[in-house]
Design an enzyme around this catalytic site. Structure first.
Site, PDB file in Angstrom:
ATOM      1  N   SER A 191      56.757  47.865  35.267  1.00  0.00           N
ATOM      2  CA  SER A 191      55.760  46.573  35.976  1.00  0.00           C
ATOM      3  C   SER A 191      56.197  44.924  35.573  1.00  0.00           C
ATOM      4  O   SER A 191      56.444  44.711  34.376  1.00  0.00           O
ATOM      5  CB  SER A 191      54.513  46.943  35.303  1.00  0.00           C
ATOM      6  OG  SER A 191      53.303  45.694  35.764  1.00  0.00           O
ATOM      7  N   TYR A 204      48.925  49.838  28.951  1.00  0.00           N
ATOM      8  CA  TYR A 204      48.956  49.963  30.333  1.00  0.00           C
ATOM      9  C   TYR A 204      50.855  49.405  29.808  1.00  0.00           C
ATOM     10  O   TYR A 204      52.300  49.802  30.186  1.00  0.00           O
ATOM     11  CB  TYR A 204      48.485  49.174  31.214  1.00  0.00           C
ATOM     12  CG  TYR A 204      49.468  49.338  32.291  1.00  0.00           C
ATOM     13  CD1 TYR A 204      49.623  50.307  33.283  1.00  0.00           C
ATOM     14  CD2 TYR A 204      49.764  47.363  32.856  1.00  0.00           C
ATOM     15  CE1 TYR A 204      50.186  49.967  33.951  1.00  0.00           C
ATOM     16  CE2 TYR A 204      50.456  47.918  34.385  1.00  0.00           C
ATOM     17  CZ  TYR A 204      50.217  49.268  35.047  1.00  0.00           C
ATOM     18  OH  TYR A 204      51.710  48.829  36.168  1.00  0.00           O
TER      19      TYR A 204
END
Ligand SMILES: NC(=O)c1ccc[n+]([C@@H]2O[C@H](COP(=O)([O-])OP(=O)(O)OC[C@H]3O[C@@H](n4cnc5c(N)ncnc54)[C@H](OP(=O)(O)O)[C@@H]3O)[C@@H](O)[C@H]2O)c1
Length: 315
Positions: A191, A204
């Site tokens: 990401s 995350y």
């Protein structure tokens, strides 16, 4: 004439000339590389006829994973779909078989658990796997300070098992046969949040930084054996995870994102996968000072958190 000779003898003139030539060369390389990746692309590399019969996609029943499964089926791959919910797997596999006329296979597994890999291993036994997409991933339900994340204990285990362990274990299962055949592509969906620390999404963001580092390290280890391992770093895409429904130029649908991303395979070891995302990646990492970026990202996350908590209060 006299002044030209004087100019040529001036060291400052040569420092300036070399600097301008260097900047020109860098700009030309940057433009050439941009055209090669984003305009010409490498659309024909990821084909079943070139890499092998099967593609394996984790988290394949929704969002980006489902878009990979469909696009790879369009390119002639038989698809192994791995996700948690068997009914959703059945639905997606049926749709893919009838739309693209390819074989499919489903394996239901919860990547939050670590005892699922023998089952996946036996499900994959004997298959000629050309592509593995390590896509499964979870994020926070809203940005939050680490110690205030609800159910932090199980949240840590889930996030590490789903976002990190799955990538390592699936690679362990699939890579050996790719190495034997001297071909294969592994796409690890990290990401853009893994490109720099994102406060309030710290776990995350760091899990995705792991995926990025792991991919780039492995790519160097196995490149000479004919294997491509690519780190894919999307910004927002319209999926359940992002909770964004309306697509815009900088927030593509999963289908648009995946089509663009597959053209970058073999051209970039680390890719944002989609031109507007690549521009955003370049601006945030190459142009913005880290302090400014961190301040901005923190502000955005704090305001998302405030909005979420206000909505929760209103019931
Ligand atoms: N969307 C974005 O804006 C964005 C941006 C950057 C990176 N990414 C990354 O892209 C990847 C895909 O994200 P997405 O937005 O497409 O997510 P999504 O729409 O939420 O889809 C997630 C998929 O993973 C499966 N899944 C979730 N938890 C699972 C578990 N414990 N075990 C097995 N399967 C599970 C889901 O299946 P079930 O419904 O059956 O559980 C679903 O098929 C993730 O790694 C994410 O971090 C997304």
């Amino acid at each position: 004439m006299e002044s030209l000779h004087e100019l040529l003898r001036d060291p400052l003139y040569w420092i300036g000339a070399v600097t301008v030539a260097w900047l020109l060369l860098c700009t030309l390389c940057f433009l050439f590389n941009g055209i090669r990746v984003w305009i010409v692309g490498n659309g024909n590399l990821v084909r079943a006829s070139r890499l092998g019969k099967w593609a394996v996609v984790t988290g394949a029943t929704d969002g980006i994973g489902k878009a990979y499964a469909e696009e790879l089926a369009r390119r002639g791959f038989a698809i192994v779909l791995i996700s948690r919910t068997q009914e959703k797997l059945d639905e997606v596999s049926k749709a893919i078989e009838s739309k693209f006329n390819v074989e499919t296979k489903t394996i239901s597994a919860d990547f939050g658990c670590t005892d699922i890999y023998p089952k996946i291993e036996s499900g994959l036994a004997g298959l000629e796997i050309g592509v593995l997409v390590n896509n499964v991933g979870v994020s926070y339900s809203y940005p939050e300070f680490f110690l205030s994340v609800p159910n932090i204990d199980s949240f840590i285990n889930d996030m590490i098992n789903i976002n990190i362990t799955s990538v390592c274990q699936m690679t362990r299962l699939v890579l050996p046969r790719m190495v034997d055949r001297s071909k294969g592509v592994i796409l690890n969906i990290a990401s853009a949040s893994g490109m720099y620390p994102v406060p309030l999404l710290a776990l995350y963001s760091s899990s995705k930084a792991f995926v990025d580092f792991f991919s780039r390290g492995l790519d160097t280890e196995y490149k000479s054996k004919g294997i491509i391992i690519q780190s894919v770093l999307p910004f927002y895409v319209t999926t359940k995870l992002s909770k964004i429904r309306r697509a815009t130029i900088d927030i593509p649908t999963p289908e648009r994102y995946v089509k663009a991303q597959l053209s970058t395979v073999g051209l970039q070891t680390q890719s944002n996968g989609y031109l507007p995302h690549a521009i955003m990646g370049w601006v945030t990492t190459a142009l913005l000072p880290t302090k400014v970026l961190t301040k901005y990202v923190t502000k955005v996350c704090l305001s998302q958190r405030a909005r979420y908590l206000k909505k929760q209060k209103q019931g």
